[in-house]
Scaffold this motif. Structure first.
Motif, PDB file in Angstrom:
ATOM      1  N   ASN A   1       0.804  -1.231   0.000  1.00 56.21           N
ATOM      2  CA  ASN A   1       0.000   0.000   0.000  1.00 56.21           C
ATOM      3  C   ASN A   1       0.835   1.277   0.000  1.00 56.21           C
ATOM      4  O   ASN A   1       0.432   2.281   0.582  1.00 56.21           O
ATOM      5  CB  ASN A   1      -0.970   0.037   1.185  1.00 56.21           C
ATOM      6  CG  ASN A   1      -1.974  -1.071   1.138  1.00 56.21           C
ATOM      7  OD1 ASN A   1      -2.424  -1.474   0.066  1.00 56.21           O
ATOM      8  ND2 ASN A   1      -2.325  -1.598   2.294  1.00 56.21           N
ATOM      9  N   VAL A   2       1.999   1.260  -0.638  1.00 60.69           N
ATOM     10  CA  VAL A   2       2.824   2.467  -0.715  1.00 60.69           C
ATOM     11  C   VAL A   2       2.115   3.486  -1.587  1.00 60.69           C
ATOM     12  O   VAL A   2       1.719   3.192  -2.710  1.00 60.69           O
ATOM     13  CB  VAL A   2       4.224   2.153  -1.289  1.00 60.69           C
ATOM     14  CG1 VAL A   2       4.999   3.435  -1.539  1.00 60.69           C
ATOM     15  CG2 VAL A   2       4.978   1.228  -0.351  1.00 60.69           C
ATOM     16  N   GLU A   3       1.927   4.664  -1.045  1.00 60.95           N
ATOM     17  CA  GLU A   3       1.220   5.715  -1.765  1.00 60.95           C
ATOM     18  C   GLU A   3       2.107   6.925  -2.027  1.00 60.95           C
ATOM     19  O   GLU A   3       1.837   7.708  -2.919  1.00 60.95           O
ATOM     20  CB  GLU A   3      -0.016   6.132  -0.958  1.00 60.95           C
ATOM     21  CG  GLU A   3      -1.042   6.890  -1.722  1.00 60.95           C
ATOM     22  CD  GLU A   3      -1.661   6.105  -2.871  1.00 60.95           C
ATOM     23  OE1 GLU A   3      -1.986   6.729  -3.896  1.00 60.95           O
ATOM     24  OE2 GLU A   3      -1.820   4.879  -2.758  1.00 60.95           O
ATOM     25  N   GLY A   4       3.161   7.108  -1.239  1.00 62.26           N
ATOM     26  CA  GLY A   4       4.006   8.265  -1.452  1.00 62.26           C
ATOM     27  C   GLY A   4       5.254   8.242  -0.596  1.00 62.26           C
ATOM     28  O   GLY A   4       5.430   7.410   0.282  1.00 62.26           O
ATOM     29  N   VAL A   5       6.122   9.216  -0.900  1.00 59.51           N
ATOM     30  CA  VAL A   5       7.377   9.396  -0.186  1.00 59.51           C
ATOM     31  C   VAL A   5       7.494  10.874   0.137  1.00 59.51           C
ATOM     32  O   VAL A   5       7.114  11.724  -0.666  1.00 59.51           O
ATOM     33  CB  VAL A   5       8.571   8.934  -1.052  1.00 59.51           C
ATOM     34  CG1 VAL A   5       9.885   9.132  -0.336  1.00 59.51           C
ATOM     35  CG2 VAL A   5       8.411   7.482  -1.467  1.00 59.51           C
ATOM     36  N   ALA A   6       8.026  11.180   1.320  1.00 59.37           N
ATOM     37  CA  ALA A   6       8.161  12.577   1.727  1.00 59.37           C
ATOM     38  C   ALA A   6       9.422  12.755   2.547  1.00 59.37           C
ATOM     39  O   ALA A   6       9.889  11.827   3.201  1.00 59.37           O
ATOM     40  CB  ALA A   6       6.949  12.995   2.555  1.00 59.37           C
ATOM     41  N   LEU A   7       9.970  13.957   2.502  1.00 58.11           N
ATOM     42  CA  LEU A   7      11.022  14.335   3.435  1.00 58.11           C
ATOM     43  C   LEU A   7      10.351  15.029   4.602  1.00 58.11           C
ATOM     44  O   LEU A   7       9.431  15.830   4.413  1.00 58.11           O
ATOM     45  CB  LEU A   7      12.035  15.273   2.771  1.00 58.11           C
ATOM     46  CG  LEU A   7      13.024  14.607   1.834  1.00 58.11           C
ATOM     47  CD1 LEU A   7      13.842  15.656   1.095  1.00 58.11           C
ATOM     48  CD2 LEU A   7      13.962  13.682   2.591  1.00 58.11           C
TER      49      LEU A   7
END
Length: 82
Positions: free
Chosen positions: A30-36
């Motif tokens: 369920n990976v939806e995004g990446v953020a710092l």
């Protein structure tokens, strides 16, 4: 969960991590995004892999240089060369 032993120190390491996430190489669901982001308690920067409910699936600490200079790579994705 943030892994203490796996700090990302260079933009090349960030790129490799982002490609692993994108290609499913870490086995996350369920990976939806990446953020710092920064840790609320101590301000330490990290890259966060988020699920479809914006919950943290995996985090890796990043150096200050990666945090400052990797924002566009996280925001727009890794540019693949052919």
């Amino acid at each position: 969960m943030i892994k203490d032993n796996d700090m990302i120190n260079t933009l090349d390491e960030l790129e490799a991590f982002l490609l692993l996430v994108e290609n499913g190489g870490l086995g996350l669901k369920n990976v939806e995004g990446v953020a710092l982001a920064t840790n609320n308690s101590n301000g330490r920067p990290f890259v966060a892999v988020l699920d479809d409910k914006h919950q943290l699936l995996l985090g890796r600490w990043v150096s200050d240089e990666v945090y400052e200079n990797g924002k566009d790579m996280v925001r727009y994705g890794v540019k693949k060369t052919h």
